[in-house]
Design a protein around this motif. Structure first.
Motif, PDB file in Angstrom:
ATOM      1  N   ALA A  92      31.574  56.675  40.377  1.00  0.00           N
ATOM      2  CA  ALA A  92      30.730  55.527  40.022  1.00  0.00           C
ATOM      3  C   ALA A  92      29.309  55.749  40.538  1.00  0.00           C
ATOM      4  O   ALA A  92      29.027  56.727  41.230  1.00  0.00           O
ATOM      5  N   HIS A  93      28.450  54.799  40.198  1.00  0.00           N
ATOM      6  CA  HIS A  93      27.045  54.878  40.612  1.00  0.00           C
ATOM      7  C   HIS A  93      26.861  54.670  42.110  1.00  0.00           C
ATOM      8  O   HIS A  93      25.797  54.967  42.652  1.00  0.00           O
ATOM      9  N   LYS A  94      27.841  54.130  42.807  1.00  0.00           N
ATOM     10  CA  LYS A  94      27.644  53.703  44.200  1.00  0.00           C
ATOM     11  C   LYS A  94      27.149  54.822  45.115  1.00  0.00           C
ATOM     12  O   LYS A  94      26.430  54.592  46.073  1.00  0.00           O
ATOM     13  N   GLY A 240      27.642  42.743  39.410  1.00  0.00           N
ATOM     14  CA  GLY A 240      28.418  42.146  40.488  1.00  0.00           C
ATOM     15  C   GLY A 240      27.377  41.647  41.482  1.00  0.00           C
ATOM     16  O   GLY A 240      26.895  40.519  41.418  1.00  0.00           O
ATOM     17  N   GLY A 241      26.958  42.520  42.399  1.00  0.00           N
ATOM     18  CA  GLY A 241      25.770  42.243  43.205  1.00  0.00           C
ATOM     19  C   GLY A 241      24.522  42.611  42.416  1.00  0.00           C
ATOM     20  O   GLY A 241      23.466  42.021  42.578  1.00  0.00           O
ATOM     21  N   GLY A 242      24.649  43.643  41.577  1.00  0.00           N
ATOM     22  CA  GLY A 242      23.553  43.982  40.674  1.00  0.00           C
ATOM     23  C   GLY A 242      22.952  45.368  40.831  1.00  0.00           C
ATOM     24  O   GLY A 242      21.905  45.649  40.258  1.00  0.00           O
ATOM     25  N   ALA A 310      37.584  43.834  40.579  1.00  0.00           N
ATOM     26  CA  ALA A 310      37.223  43.610  41.979  1.00  0.00           C
ATOM     27  C   ALA A 310      35.729  43.805  42.242  1.00  0.00           C
ATOM     28  O   ALA A 310      35.139  43.122  43.068  1.00  0.00           O
ATOM     29  N   GLY A 311      35.091  44.715  41.517  1.00  0.00           N
ATOM     30  CA  GLY A 311      33.680  45.003  41.768  1.00  0.00           C
ATOM     31  C   GLY A 311      32.744  43.892  41.299  1.00  0.00           C
ATOM     32  O   GLY A 311      31.573  43.861  41.676  1.00  0.00           O
ATOM     33  N   LEU A 312      33.233  42.983  40.459  1.00  0.00           N
ATOM     34  CA  LEU A 312      32.371  41.903  39.961  1.00  0.00           C
ATOM     35  C   LEU A 312      32.719  40.565  40.598  1.00  0.00           C
ATOM     36  O   LEU A 312      32.116  39.534  40.294  1.00  0.00           O
ATOM     37  N   ASP A 313      33.673  40.605  41.502  1.00  0.00           N
ATOM     38  CA  ASP A 313      34.217  39.406  42.120  1.00  0.00           C
ATOM     39  C   ASP A 313      33.338  38.987  43.302  1.00  0.00           C
ATOM     40  O   ASP A 313      33.753  39.077  44.446  1.00  0.00           O
ATOM     41  N   PRO A 355      36.916  53.576  30.862  1.00  0.00           N
ATOM     42  CA  PRO A 355      35.853  53.052  31.732  1.00  0.00           C
ATOM     43  C   PRO A 355      36.425  52.250  32.901  1.00  0.00           C
ATOM     44  O   PRO A 355      37.554  51.768  32.821  1.00  0.00           O
ATOM     45  N   ALA A 356      35.648  52.101  33.959  1.00  0.00           N
ATOM     46  CA  ALA A 356      36.002  51.142  35.004  1.00  0.00           C
ATOM     47  C   ALA A 356      36.031  49.751  34.379  1.00  0.00           C
ATOM     48  O   ALA A 356      35.295  49.468  33.434  1.00  0.00           O
ATOM     49  N   LEU A 357      36.869  48.890  34.917  1.00  0.00           N
ATOM     50  CA  LEU A 357      36.970  47.531  34.378  1.00  0.00           C
ATOM     51  C   LEU A 357      35.627  46.781  34.495  1.00  0.00           C
ATOM     52  O   LEU A 357      35.276  45.979  33.626  1.00  0.00           O
ATOM     53  N   GLU A 358      34.865  47.090  35.533  1.00  0.00           N
ATOM     54  CA  GLU A 358      33.520  46.495  35.672  1.00  0.00           C
ATOM     55  C   GLU A 358      32.664  46.889  34.470  1.00  0.00           C
ATOM     56  O   GLU A 358      32.078  46.044  33.792  1.00  0.00           O
ATOM     57  N   SER A 359      32.596  48.194  34.221  1.00  0.00           N
ATOM     58  CA  SER A 359      31.769  48.704  33.117  1.00  0.00           C
ATOM     59  C   SER A 359      32.235  48.151  31.769  1.00  0.00           C
ATOM     60  O   SER A 359      31.428  47.958  30.851  1.00  0.00           O
ATOM     61  N   ALA A 360      33.536  47.894  31.654  1.00  0.00           N
ATOM     62  CA  ALA A 360      34.082  47.366  30.401  1.00  0.00           C
ATOM     63  C   ALA A 360      33.486  45.991  30.081  1.00  0.00           C
ATOM     64  O   ALA A 360      33.398  45.602  28.917  1.00  0.00           O
ATOM     65  N   LEU A 381      27.444  52.905  31.819  1.00  0.00           N
ATOM     66  CA  LEU A 381      28.868  53.029  32.126  1.00  0.00           C
ATOM     67  C   LEU A 381      28.988  53.315  33.626  1.00  0.00           C
ATOM     68  O   LEU A 381      29.048  54.461  34.055  1.00  0.00           O
ATOM     69  N   SER A 382      29.042  52.232  34.411  1.00  0.00           N
ATOM     70  CA  SER A 382      28.864  52.347  35.863  1.00  0.00           C
ATOM     71  C   SER A 382      29.941  53.156  36.568  1.00  0.00           C
ATOM     72  O   SER A 382      29.693  53.740  37.617  1.00  0.00           O
ATOM     73  N   GLY A 383      31.163  53.191  35.989  1.00  0.00           N
ATOM     74  CA  GLY A 383      32.208  53.939  36.686  1.00  0.00           C
ATOM     75  C   GLY A 383      33.384  54.266  35.794  1.00  0.00           C
ATOM     76  O   GLY A 383      33.496  53.784  34.670  1.00  0.00           O
ATOM     77  N   ARG A 384      34.258  55.102  36.310  1.00  0.00           N
ATOM     78  CA  ARG A 384      35.429  55.518  35.536  1.00  0.00           C
ATOM     79  C   ARG A 384      36.650  54.664  35.887  1.00  0.00           C
ATOM     80  O   ARG A 384      36.692  54.001  36.926  1.00  0.00           O
TER      81      ARG A 384
END
Ligand SMILES: *Cc1c(COP(=O)(O)O)cnc(C)c1O
Length: 397
Positions: A92-94, A240-242, A310-313, A355-360, A381-384
């Protein structure tokens, strides 16, 4: 790097319009001040830039590709590009941010790194760079999350990090954040607090945005190469946080003809009571040291957010995003759990990319938009999706 002349850039006190600043307990003041006084000097130095760029390239695998989808583009009748942050080391981008901050921490002479994590993604990215640099790593994580996210806990431990359970309150992310802050107050000399998104007191939101800005820096030359123009018509990113959105928007903030779309998680529905669509439900307040928009009740108590992802929570957004929302520079949309799941299955089937569920969530707004056939759209596409496989399998119909 943008100079301090854009209205979308934090001012010297860390404000984006009315949002931002540093609302911190007095005991934290020396730690935050030390960082504030030094972060720009450090990250703009040649020495930093050289090592940061080198690690992004040879350790993370950057530049990440900008991929023009075929079947997805055909389906939606536009030129849809994916910025492939999912191909970064750790998925992911993190890691763009943790690599940058670990170099800042080293430059400040810190020996001990602390971080908070919810789902464990930021914890893993932090533990990774601590292993890389041979620094001590302590990750605070809610007791509930430790149980829910066992594979990431195992990864952090294998990477040599100590995972400390937060046992107060709801035993989730906000309690882990409180524990991290308490630790930082107790160890001001040798400890660096490595925050995972464009949140927290100034200078964190600005620093993290600058470290993620490599995403849009690459997009500019990649688009130029592939389309002849640096600017797309539209950029879509989940929030999420942005931080991934901040990185994807950064070098386009002043190009007002580029449409910026931020996608929040609507959970079971924006008004279902189970949602994380902060801009729609939130009000102005202070969260984790910054003035921003957050979900709160009539007494100012933070409302627990909900998203399957979880990443957008997260109950707030970073101050830059609060400003982009208020100023209408970015358009805020949202996607429910189900819409995101459907978008993930669709991308997998059409393009062979899970894709990661966040990116979806970012992909999930494509069917809601009016696209035209010449429109150039970049979805970050922020993550896998490896980490979400269990969720995907459980929800397959
Ligand atoms: C953590 C995470 C997010 C959300 O964080 P932002 O700071 O909003 O980017 C989005 N996508 C992935 C893959 C993540 O791991």
């Amino acid at each position: 790097m943008l100079e301090n002349k854009s209205k979308y850039q934090a001012d010297e006190h860390g404000y984006y319009g009315q949002f931002g600043g540093a609302f911190i307990p007095e005991l934290l003041y020396p730690n935050v001040k030390e960082l504030e006084d030094n972060y720009l000097k450090i990250i703009n130095s040649e020495e930093f830039q050289e090592e940061y760029k080198y690690l992004l390239k040879d350790y993370c695998g950057r530049p990440t590709p900008l991929y023009l989808t075929r079947r997805l583009s055909q389906k939606y009748g536009a030129h849809i590009y994916l910025k492939r942050e999912d191909l970064n080391h750790t998925g992911a981008h993190k890691v763009n941010n943790t690599i940058g901050q670990i170099l800042v921490a080293k430059k400040l002479g810190k020996k001990r790194i602390i971080a908070e994590t919810g789902a464990g993604q930021h914890g893993v990215a932090t533990a990774t760079v601590c292993a890389l640099m041979g620094l001590e790593c302590i990750v605070f994580m809610g007791e509930v999350d430790i149980k829910r996210q066992a594979p990431n806990v195992a990864r952090m431990k294998m990477l040599g990090a100590k995972v400390v359970p937060a046992t107060c309150g709801s035993k989730t992310l906000k309690d882990a954040t409180n524990e991290a802050i308490r630790d930082w107050i107790g160890n001001p000399e040798d400890t660096y607090y490595l925050i995972g998104s464009v949140v927290g007191p100034h200078p964190y939101p600005d620093m993290v945005a600058r470290l993620q800005a490599v995403i849009s820096e690459e997009m500019k030359w990649q688009l130029k190469e592939q389309t002849g123009k640096e600017n797309p018509d539209t950029i879509i990113a989940c929030v999420g946080g942005g931080s991934n959105a901040a990185g994807a928007f950064y070098h386009y903030l002043d190009d007002e003809d580029v449409e910026l779309i931020a996608v929040e998680a609507a959970g079971l529905g924006v008004h279902s009571g189970e949602s994380a669509a902060t801009s729609q439900l939130g009000e102005v307040g202070v969260l984790h040291g910054a003035k921003t928009i957050l979900m709160q009740d009539e007494f100012g108590q933070v409302v627990e957010p909900y998203s399957l992802s979880a990443g957008l929570d997260y109950p707030g957004v970073g101050p830059l995003h609060a400003f982009l929302f208020e100023s209408t520079r970015a358009k805020f949309m949202n996607a429910t759990d189900q819409e995101a799941l459907d978008a993930a299955y669709e991308l997998t089937k059409l393009e062979g990319i899970i894709p990661a569920l966040e990116s979806a969530h970012a992909l999930a707004v494509l069917p809601k938009m009016k696209l035209s056939k010449d429109q150039v759209v970049v979805v970050n596409l922020s993550g896998r999706g490896d980490k979400d496989l269990e969720t995907y399998i459980a929800n397959l119909k």
